[in-house]
Design a protein around this motif. Structure first.
Motif, PDB file in Angstrom:
ATOM      1  N   ASN A 105       0.838  -1.171   0.000  1.00 24.50           N
ATOM      2  CA  ASN A 105       0.000   0.000   0.000  1.00 24.50           C
ATOM      3  C   ASN A 105       0.888   1.241   0.000  1.00 24.50           C
ATOM      4  O   ASN A 105       1.815   1.354   0.787  1.00 24.50           O
ATOM      5  CB  ASN A 105      -0.894  -0.042   1.229  1.00 24.50           C
ATOM      6  CG  ASN A 105      -2.021   0.962   1.181  1.00 24.50           C
ATOM      7  OD1 ASN A 105      -1.911   2.015   0.564  1.00 24.50           O
ATOM      8  ND2 ASN A 105      -3.097   0.643   1.837  1.00 24.50           N
ATOM      9  N   THR A 106       0.595   2.180  -0.868  1.00 20.92           N
ATOM     10  CA  THR A 106       1.427   3.376  -1.014  1.00 20.92           C
ATOM     11  C   THR A 106       1.206   4.413   0.080  1.00 20.92           C
ATOM     12  O   THR A 106       2.021   5.320   0.242  1.00 20.92           O
ATOM     13  CB  THR A 106       1.147   4.048  -2.368  1.00 20.92           C
ATOM     14  OG1 THR A 106      -0.248   4.346  -2.456  1.00 20.92           O
ATOM     15  CG2 THR A 106       1.572   3.156  -3.509  1.00 20.92           C
ATOM     16  N   LEU A 107       0.132   4.300   0.868  1.00 24.27           N
ATOM     17  CA  LEU A 107      -0.148   5.327   1.867  1.00 24.27           C
ATOM     18  C   LEU A 107       0.925   5.409   2.945  1.00 24.27           C
ATOM     19  O   LEU A 107       1.240   6.487   3.426  1.00 24.27           O
ATOM     20  CB  LEU A 107      -1.518   5.069   2.508  1.00 24.27           C
ATOM     21  CG  LEU A 107      -2.718   5.220   1.569  1.00 24.27           C
ATOM     22  CD1 LEU A 107      -4.005   4.880   2.304  1.00 24.27           C
ATOM     23  CD2 LEU A 107      -2.780   6.615   0.989  1.00 24.27           C
ATOM     24  N   ARG A 108       1.503   4.302   3.326  1.00 26.22           N
ATOM     25  CA  ARG A 108       2.486   4.301   4.402  1.00 26.22           C
ATOM     26  C   ARG A 108       3.791   4.984   4.009  1.00 26.22           C
ATOM     27  O   ARG A 108       4.485   5.544   4.842  1.00 26.22           O
ATOM     28  CB  ARG A 108       2.739   2.867   4.862  1.00 26.22           C
ATOM     29  CG  ARG A 108       1.509   2.274   5.506  1.00 26.22           C
ATOM     30  CD  ARG A 108       1.775   0.918   6.104  1.00 26.22           C
ATOM     31  NE  ARG A 108       0.548   0.432   6.703  1.00 26.22           N
ATOM     32  CZ  ARG A 108       0.025  -0.754   6.450  1.00 26.22           C
ATOM     33  NH1 ARG A 108       0.630  -1.580   5.631  1.00 26.22           N
ATOM     34  NH2 ARG A 108      -1.093  -1.126   7.020  1.00 26.22           N
ATOM     35  N   CYS A 109       4.125   4.930   2.764  1.00 23.45           N
ATOM     36  CA  CYS A 109       5.402   5.528   2.340  1.00 23.45           C
ATOM     37  C   CYS A 109       5.191   6.730   1.425  1.00 23.45           C
ATOM     38  O   CYS A 109       6.122   7.192   0.773  1.00 23.45           O
ATOM     39  CB  CYS A 109       6.259   4.467   1.654  1.00 23.45           C
ATOM     40  SG  CYS A 109       5.440   3.670   0.278  1.00 23.45           S
ATOM     41  N   LEU A 110       3.961   7.272   1.409  1.00 25.95           N
ATOM     42  CA  LEU A 110       3.632   8.368   0.508  1.00 25.95           C
ATOM     43  C   LEU A 110       4.531   9.589   0.677  1.00 25.95           C
ATOM     44  O   LEU A 110       4.976  10.182  -0.304  1.00 25.95           O
ATOM     45  CB  LEU A 110       2.169   8.771   0.692  1.00 25.95           C
ATOM     46  CG  LEU A 110       1.687   9.900  -0.216  1.00 25.95           C
ATOM     47  CD1 LEU A 110       1.790   9.487  -1.677  1.00 25.95           C
ATOM     48  CD2 LEU A 110       0.269  10.288   0.128  1.00 25.95           C
ATOM     49  N   GLU A 111       4.828   9.965   1.901  1.00 24.60           N
ATOM     50  CA  GLU A 111       5.658  11.149   2.130  1.00 24.60           C
ATOM     51  C   GLU A 111       7.037  10.991   1.496  1.00 24.60           C
ATOM     52  O   GLU A 111       7.552  11.913   0.878  1.00 24.60           O
ATOM     53  CB  GLU A 111       5.800  11.425   3.625  1.00 24.60           C
ATOM     54  CG  GLU A 111       6.561  12.707   3.906  1.00 24.60           C
ATOM     55  CD  GLU A 111       6.617  13.027   5.393  1.00 24.60           C
ATOM     56  OE1 GLU A 111       7.512  13.802   5.764  1.00 24.60           O
ATOM     57  OE2 GLU A 111       5.779  12.524   6.160  1.00 24.60           O
ATOM     58  N   ASP A 116      10.928  12.768  -1.483  1.00 25.18           N
ATOM     59  CA  ASP A 116      12.276  12.328  -1.842  1.00 25.18           C
ATOM     60  C   ASP A 116      12.415  11.920  -3.306  1.00 25.18           C
ATOM     61  O   ASP A 116      13.506  12.001  -3.859  1.00 25.18           O
ATOM     62  CB  ASP A 116      12.701  11.151  -0.955  1.00 25.18           C
ATOM     63  CG  ASP A 116      12.707  11.531   0.525  1.00 25.18           C
ATOM     64  OD1 ASP A 116      12.887  12.727   0.832  1.00 25.18           O
ATOM     65  OD2 ASP A 116      12.521  10.625   1.358  1.00 25.18           O
ATOM     66  N   VAL A 117      11.321  11.490  -3.923  1.00 23.31           N
ATOM     67  CA  VAL A 117      11.394  11.017  -5.309  1.00 23.31           C
ATOM     68  C   VAL A 117      10.795  12.032  -6.279  1.00 23.31           C
ATOM     69  O   VAL A 117      11.475  12.545  -7.170  1.00 23.31           O
ATOM     70  CB  VAL A 117      10.693   9.645  -5.469  1.00 23.31           C
ATOM     71  CG1 VAL A 117      10.663   9.223  -6.930  1.00 23.31           C
ATOM     72  CG2 VAL A 117      11.381   8.586  -4.620  1.00 23.31           C
ATOM     73  N   CYS A 118       9.508  12.337  -6.099  1.00 21.58           N
ATOM     74  CA  CYS A 118       8.809  13.150  -7.095  1.00 21.58           C
ATOM     75  C   CYS A 118       9.230  14.614  -7.102  1.00 21.58           C
ATOM     76  O   CYS A 118       9.387  15.200  -8.174  1.00 21.58           O
ATOM     77  CB  CYS A 118       7.303  13.028  -6.897  1.00 21.58           C
ATOM     78  SG  CYS A 118       6.710  11.377  -7.302  1.00 21.58           S
ATOM     79  N   VAL A 140      12.835   6.784 -10.371  1.00 20.63           N
ATOM     80  CA  VAL A 140      12.436   5.715  -9.457  1.00 20.63           C
ATOM     81  C   VAL A 140      11.078   5.190  -9.906  1.00 20.63           C
ATOM     82  O   VAL A 140      10.183   5.964 -10.229  1.00 20.63           O
ATOM     83  CB  VAL A 140      12.332   6.230  -8.002  1.00 20.63           C
ATOM     84  CG1 VAL A 140      11.761   5.170  -7.078  1.00 20.63           C
ATOM     85  CG2 VAL A 140      13.685   6.723  -7.513  1.00 20.63           C
ATOM     86  N   THR A 141      10.939   3.872  -9.907  1.00 24.61           N
ATOM     87  CA  THR A 141       9.659   3.249 -10.218  1.00 24.61           C
ATOM     88  C   THR A 141       9.148   2.530  -8.975  1.00 24.61           C
ATOM     89  O   THR A 141       9.825   1.672  -8.425  1.00 24.61           O
ATOM     90  CB  THR A 141       9.789   2.244 -11.383  1.00 24.61           C
ATOM     91  OG1 THR A 141      10.270   2.934 -12.539  1.00 24.61           O
ATOM     92  CG2 THR A 141       8.451   1.603 -11.703  1.00 24.61           C
ATOM     93  N   VAL A 142       7.963   2.925  -8.559  1.00 25.81           N
ATOM     94  CA  VAL A 142       7.291   2.266  -7.444  1.00 25.81           C
ATOM     95  C   VAL A 142       6.349   1.231  -8.063  1.00 25.81           C
ATOM     96  O   VAL A 142       5.527   1.571  -8.904  1.00 25.81           O
ATOM     97  CB  VAL A 142       6.481   3.277  -6.593  1.00 25.81           C
ATOM     98  CG1 VAL A 142       5.709   2.566  -5.495  1.00 25.81           C
ATOM     99  CG2 VAL A 142       7.393   4.349  -6.030  1.00 25.81           C
ATOM    100  N   ILE A 143       6.498  -0.023  -7.663  1.00 27.31           N
ATOM    101  CA  ILE A 143       5.659  -1.089  -8.204  1.00 27.31           C
ATOM    102  C   ILE A 143       4.744  -1.593  -7.107  1.00 27.31           C
ATOM    103  O   ILE A 143       5.192  -1.959  -6.017  1.00 27.31           O
ATOM    104  CB  ILE A 143       6.514  -2.241  -8.772  1.00 27.31           C
ATOM    105  CG1 ILE A 143       7.423  -1.709  -9.880  1.00 27.31           C
ATOM    106  CG2 ILE A 143       5.619  -3.368  -9.283  1.00 27.31           C
ATOM    107  CD1 ILE A 143       8.401  -2.724 -10.426  1.00 27.31           C
ATOM    108  N   SER A 144       3.460  -1.619  -7.406  1.00 25.04           N
ATOM    109  CA  SER A 144       2.457  -2.089  -6.457  1.00 25.04           C
ATOM    110  C   SER A 144       1.786  -3.329  -7.035  1.00 25.04           C
ATOM    111  O   SER A 144       1.435  -3.369  -8.211  1.00 25.04           O
ATOM    112  CB  SER A 144       1.414  -0.996  -6.235  1.00 25.04           C
ATOM    113  OG  SER A 144       0.347  -1.483  -5.455  1.00 25.04           O
TER     114      SER A 144
END
Length: 167
Positions: free
Chosen positions: A1-7, A12-14, A20-24
């Protein structure tokens, strides 16, 4: 789930437009049998709202492979949402997949169904049922949600009597 690491993704990335590619895996209701804590229904809206983030949600194993290769060849942050389901049994081999472009196989229909991810199977099942009643159906695989192919979306809306989104 992306909510936990959204910040971390946002700050830091966007904000730095990093490569960086976030894969869910298991977006939407893919893990529905595990209960509401495992639903990931907000991820598309959240990731799409972050500056510089591109959002890709393939509908088949083939499209996931093709789009992943394009992501690897590109720069900047991506969110790749992989579904547990796959539309492989319905997806035609001749479709071309390109980040930022939607696929089309005709220019007009009675019903246009805009869809992304593994739920595309349900769209094809609906198409089979409706075509038995001589209702033409176009399934539009919107595998790239950001940036979205606005010109093609508008073209389909203009050429269709009924427009459905299936997410």
């Amino acid at each position: 789930n992306t909510l936990r690491c959204l910040e971390h993704i946002r700050n830091d990335v966007c904000y730095h437009d990093l490569d960086v590619t976030v894969i869910s895996v298991g977006g939407g209701f893919s893990y529905g049998q595990l209960g509401a804590s495992h639903f990931a229904t907000e991820d598309i809206a959240i990731m799409g709202a972050i500056p510089n983030m591109k959002v890709v949600a393939p509908s088949s194993k083939k499209s996931a492979s093709i789009l992943m290769n394009q992501i690897i060849s590109s720069k900047g942050p991506y969110y790749l949402r992989i579904d547990k389901s796959s539309g492989d049994e319905f997806i035609k081999d001749e479709l071309n997949y390109e980040i930022g472009k939607i696929n089309q196989s005709s220019n007009s229909s009675d019903v246009s169904i805009f869809v992304y991810g593994g739920i595309i199977n349900e769209a094809y099942k609906a198409k089979e049922l409706l075509e038995k009643d001589n209702i033409t159906v176009e399934i539009i695989d919107v595998h790239t949600l950001k940036p979205i192919d606005e010109a093609k979306v508008i073209e389909f809306i203009k050429n269709s009597k009924i427009v459905v989104t299936l997410e």
